[in-house]
Design a protein around this motif. Structure first.
Motif, short mmCIF file in Angstrom:
data_model
loop_
_atom_site.label_atom_id
_atom_site.label_comp_id
_atom_site.label_asym_id
_atom_site.label_seq_id
_atom_site.Cartn_x
_atom_site.Cartn_y
_atom_site.Cartn_z
N THR A 192 0.86 -1.19 0.00
CA THR A 192 0.00 0.00 0.00
C THR A 192 0.89 1.23 0.00
O THR A 192 1.85 1.31 0.76
N TRP A 239 -9.21 5.10 -2.92
CA TRP A 239 -8.10 4.19 -3.19
C TRP A 239 -8.28 3.56 -4.56
O TRP A 239 -9.36 3.59 -5.13
N THR A 243 -3.52 4.95 -1.93
CA THR A 243 -4.50 5.76 -1.22
C THR A 243 -4.02 7.20 -1.26
O THR A 243 -2.84 7.48 -1.39
#
Length: 66
Positions: free
Chosen positions: A13, A45, A56
């Motif tokens: 991420t 996201w 994100t």
């Protein structure tokens, strides 16, 4: 599952400062073709279609008038 709930856990991420950005897998020759992605307003996201990395939006970033 709703639009705000990811379908799977991402392998990585990343937090980005702009809604529109590119992803190339980040591994040089072992990466993937560069793709341009735009984080939707409704989810906040997006997953890369090649490497499944999740992106994100940084808090307070990308709040444009679109």
């Amino acid at each position: 599952m709703s639009a705000t709930q990811p379908a799977h856990d991402a392998p990585a991420t990343h937090v980005v400062a702009a809604r529109r950005f590119s992803c190339d897998g980040g591994e040089g020759a072992l990466g993937h073709p560069r793709v341009w992605l735009t984080i939707p307003h409704d989810t906040g996201w997006i997953d890369c279609p090649y490497c499944d990395a999740r992106y994100t939006l940084a808090e307070g970033a990308g709040h444009d008038a679109h």
